[in-house]
Scaffold this active site. Structure first.
Site, mmCIF file in Angstrom:
data_model
loop_
_atom_site.group_PDB
_atom_site.id
_atom_site.type_symbol
_atom_site.label_atom_id
_atom_site.label_comp_id
_atom_site.label_asym_id
_atom_site.label_seq_id
_atom_site.Cartn_x
_atom_site.Cartn_y
_atom_site.Cartn_z
ATOM 1 N N CYS A 64 -1.225 8.802 7.016
ATOM 2 C CA CYS A 64 -2.568 8.432 6.567
ATOM 3 C C CYS A 64 -3.471 8.169 7.771
ATOM 4 O O CYS A 64 -3.027 7.651 8.806
ATOM 5 C CB CYS A 64 -2.501 7.182 5.704
ATOM 6 S SG CYS A 64 -1.668 7.438 4.120
ATOM 7 N N CYS A 77 -3.673 4.714 9.516
ATOM 8 C CA CYS A 77 -2.378 4.210 9.992
ATOM 9 C C CYS A 77 -1.735 5.155 11.008
ATOM 10 O O CYS A 77 -0.547 5.042 11.286
ATOM 11 C CB CYS A 77 -1.445 3.984 8.811
ATOM 12 S SG CYS A 77 -2.082 2.805 7.618
ATOM 13 N N CYS A 133 0.841 -1.212 0.000
ATOM 14 C CA CYS A 133 0.000 0.000 0.000
ATOM 15 C C CYS A 133 0.868 1.250 0.000
ATOM 16 O O CYS A 133 0.647 2.171 -0.806
ATOM 17 C CB CYS A 133 -0.924 -0.026 1.216
ATOM 18 S SG CYS A 133 -2.149 1.308 1.217
ATOM 19 N N CYS A 134 1.866 1.306 0.898
ATOM 20 C CA CYS A 134 2.772 2.457 0.913
ATOM 21 C C CYS A 134 3.504 2.590 -0.422
ATOM 22 O O CYS A 134 3.782 3.705 -0.869
ATOM 23 C CB CYS A 134 3.771 2.329 2.057
ATOM 24 S SG CYS A 134 3.111 2.648 3.710
ATOM 25 N N CYS A 151 7.596 4.298 5.986
ATOM 26 C CA CYS A 151 6.687 4.025 4.875
ATOM 27 C C CYS A 151 7.433 3.657 3.601
ATOM 28 O O CYS A 151 6.813 3.277 2.618
ATOM 29 C CB CYS A 151 5.799 5.229 4.615
ATOM 30 S SG CYS A 151 6.718 6.745 4.358
HETATM 31 FE FE1 SF4 Z 1 -1.445 2.764 2.907
HETATM 32 FE FE2 SF4 Z 1 -1.300 3.202 5.544
HETATM 33 FE FE3 SF4 Z 1 0.912 3.388 3.978
HETATM 34 FE FE4 SF4 Z 1 -1.058 5.227 3.878
HETATM 35 S S1 SF4 Z 1 0.332 4.790 5.607
HETATM 36 S S2 SF4 Z 1 -0.009 4.339 2.150
HETATM 37 S S3 SF4 Z 1 -2.906 3.929 4.125
HETATM 38 S S4 SF4 Z 1 -0.320 1.528 4.448
#
Ligand code: SF4
Length: 252
Positions: free
Chosen positions: A207, A210, A124-125, A235
């Site tokens: 985010c 998170c 996701c990151c 991240c």
């Molecule tokens: Fe995804 Fe969380 Fe990373 Fe944001 S902080 S990009 S929602 S995993």
């Protein structure tokens, strides 16, 4: 690749030495006079980034402002983003995840799949932050960040200026030696706009799903990916492909 890559790589150690004798405002001026390529500041609108935005704007540094809108930011972050543009008369260029990659990510892991595994969180990151960052930094000679040594144990090893051999640019951390208290005092004294979540116990803000508030005395970054244990909770923006924070001052 910046046209003056070789010059940039060689400039890292001498800039690092000079920075140690200067305050952050003078570091920015020194940097802008020392390199010829484009300078980009990536902001996430945290306290350090707001202080740096103020210093850049006040000094009139020729610098492009960029941010990564992951699609999962807090509304308060968008609010301070707009307030910052208005206060300083700047436009902060937004970089968004690639639509196709985001659709594939959510299809594979689910909308909140990052809670399920470290791999899913990194994926996701990767889609929402790291790939857009690569686009934000394309062709850049120097990348300004608001990193501070006191933010985490792993960040204590960072330098003011280092050469990032992966992105082939100078990574510059003008606030590296400032404490959080010093940054907060600066922001308040200069009446810099800041994220309202800081007044609700959020120290490091990323985010929404998170990030959570932390109790007094907890480590600064303990509210980020709080469900992960015993890992360097980054991240990926500041990590090399093998998982290290970029810290070398020499080209490889
Ligand atoms: Fe995804 Fe969380 Fe990373 Fe944001 S902080 S990009 S929602 S995993």
């Amino acid at each position: 690749m910046p046209a003056d890559e070789t010059v940039s790589a060689a400039a890292g150690p001498s800039l690092n030495d000079a920075f140690a004798r200067l305050d952050p405002a003078d570091r920015l001026v020194f940097l802008s006079r020392s390199i010829s390529g484009p300078i980009v500041f990536t902001t996430s609108f945290g306290l350090e980034d707001q202080a740096l935005t103020h210093l850049i704007a006040e000094a009139g540094i020729d610098c492009r402002f960029a941010t990564l809108d992951t699609g999962r930011l807090f509304p308060e972050t968008h609010t301070v983003w707009a307030a910052t543009e208005q206060r300083y008369g700047i436009r902060i260029q937004a970089f968004y995840p690639r639509a196709g990659a985001l659709e594939a990510l959510v299809h594979q892991h689910g909308i909140n799949g990052f809670y399920q595994s470290l791999d899913a969180r990194h994926a996701c990151c990767g889609v929402r932050k790291v790939e857009p960052l690569d686009r934000a930094l394309a062709g850049t000679a120097a990348w300004l960040t608001g990193l501070r040594a006191g933010q985490s144990g792993s960040r204590q090893a960072l330098e003011f200026v280092s050469y990032d051999p992966v992105r082939r640019l100078l990574k510059v951390n003008p606030l590296l030696d400032w404490s959080r208290d010093r940054v907060a005092a600066f922001v308040h004294q200069a009446n810099v706009p800041y994220n309202a979540l800081h007044d609700k116990g959020f120290l490091s803000i990323g985010c929404a799903p998170c990030t959570r508030a932390v109790a007094p005395g907890e480590p600064e970054r303990s509210g980020r990916w709080w469900w992960e244990q015993d890992q360097t909770r980054e991240c990926g923006l500041h990590l090399t492909p093998d998982g290290r924070l970029v810290r070398t001052g020499k080209p490889s």
